[in-house]
Write a protein that holds these residues in place. Structure first.
Motif, PDB file in Angstrom:
ATOM      1  N   ARG A   1       0.849  -1.196   0.000  1.00 39.59           N
ATOM      2  CA  ARG A   1       0.000   0.000   0.000  1.00 39.59           C
ATOM      3  C   ARG A   1       0.877   1.236   0.000  1.00 39.59           C
ATOM      4  N   LYS A   2       0.553   2.133  -0.860  1.00 43.14           N
ATOM      5  CA  LYS A   2       1.279   3.390  -0.897  1.00 43.14           C
ATOM      6  C   LYS A   2       0.489   4.434  -0.116  1.00 43.14           C
ATOM      7  N   GLU A   3       1.165   5.026   0.851  1.00 43.54           N
ATOM      8  CA  GLU A   3       0.554   6.084   1.626  1.00 43.54           C
ATOM      9  C   GLU A   3       0.645   7.381   0.824  1.00 43.54           C
ATOM     10  N   LYS A   4      -0.435   8.089   0.785  1.00 45.62           N
ATOM     11  CA  LYS A   4      -0.422   9.369   0.095  1.00 45.62           C
ATOM     12  C   LYS A   4       0.239  10.399   1.008  1.00 45.62           C
ATOM     13  N   LYS A   5       1.292  11.052   0.499  1.00 43.48           N
ATOM     14  CA  LYS A   5       2.004  12.043   1.292  1.00 43.48           C
ATOM     15  C   LYS A   5       1.229  13.354   1.271  1.00 43.48           C
ATOM     16  N   THR A   6       1.041  13.897   2.449  1.00 47.82           N
ATOM     17  CA  THR A   6       0.377  15.183   2.554  1.00 47.82           C
ATOM     18  C   THR A   6       1.255  16.136   3.348  1.00 47.82           C
ATOM     19  N   LYS A   7       1.088  17.410   3.069  1.00 46.86           N
ATOM     20  CA  LYS A   7       1.841  18.415   3.804  1.00 46.86           C
ATOM     21  C   LYS A   7       1.282  18.504   5.212  1.00 46.86           C
ATOM     22  N   PRO A   8       2.161  18.697   6.190  1.00 51.67           N
ATOM     23  CA  PRO A   8       1.659  18.869   7.548  1.00 51.67           C
ATOM     24  C   PRO A   8       0.877  20.182   7.642  1.00 51.67           C
ATOM     25  N   GLU A   9      -0.129  20.199   8.468  1.00 55.58           N
ATOM     26  CA  GLU A   9      -0.916  21.410   8.663  1.00 55.58           C
ATOM     27  C   GLU A   9      -0.210  22.293   9.681  1.00 55.58           C
ATOM     28  N   ILE A  10       0.106  23.495   9.284  1.00 55.79           N
ATOM     29  CA  ILE A  10       0.794  24.448  10.151  1.00 55.79           C
ATOM     30  C   ILE A  10      -0.108  25.658  10.319  1.00 55.79           C
ATOM     31  N   SER A  11      -0.345  26.025  11.558  1.00 60.16           N
ATOM     32  CA  SER A  11      -1.181  27.199  11.846  1.00 60.16           C
ATOM     33  C   SER A  11      -0.283  28.418  11.994  1.00 60.16           C
ATOM     34  N   TYR A  12      -0.552  29.422  11.187  1.00 57.08           N
ATOM     35  CA  TYR A  12       0.215  30.661  11.240  1.00 57.08           C
ATOM     36  C   TYR A  12      -0.618  31.727  11.929  1.00 57.08           C
ATOM     37  N   PRO A  13       0.038  32.660  12.589  1.00 54.63           N
ATOM     38  CA  PRO A  13       1.456  32.837  12.833  1.00 54.63           C
ATOM     39  C   PRO A  13       1.964  31.819  13.855  1.00 54.63           C
ATOM     40  N   CYS A  14       3.294  31.559  13.801  1.00 57.20           N
ATOM     41  CA  CYS A  14       3.891  30.586  14.717  1.00 57.20           C
ATOM     42  C   CYS A  14       5.397  30.799  14.830  1.00 57.20           C
TER      43      CYS A  14
END
Length: 88
Positions: free
Chosen positions: A3-16
């Motif tokens: 199974r190939k995991e779909k790569k997703t960008k991590p969710e980053i809350s701005y400002p930080c």
């Protein structure tokens, strides 16, 4: 079956606060580069360690970023500065 995991960008809350590790050869030049690039943005720069051979030093940079564009801008500017060999 693989199974190939779909790569997703991590969710980053701005400002930080964002953390970079900077690697170079000369303490003063790295500090000057950070001052030049980061300018008036709230940040802290602290010495991390010296390489085993003493050829390189590293610093931890924490900087307040308001958006992904600013975070990427800082990364590109730090990475392209002649006093900084590597940005992590």
């Amino acid at each position: 079956m693989v199974r190939k995991e779909k790569k997703t960008k991590p969710e980053i809350s701005y400002p930080c606060e964002w953390h970079y590790t900077l690697i170079g050869r000369e303490k003063t030049l790295i500090q000057e580069a950070v001052t030049e690039i980061i300018n008036e943005s709230p940040h802290s720069l602290s010495f991390s360690k010296t390489s085993r051979t003493g050829k390189y030093i590293s610093f931890n940079l924490e900087v307040f970023v308001g958006s992904e564009e600013i975070r990427d801008y800082y990364f590109r500017k730090l990475q392209s500065h002649s006093a900084i060999r590597m940005v992590l």
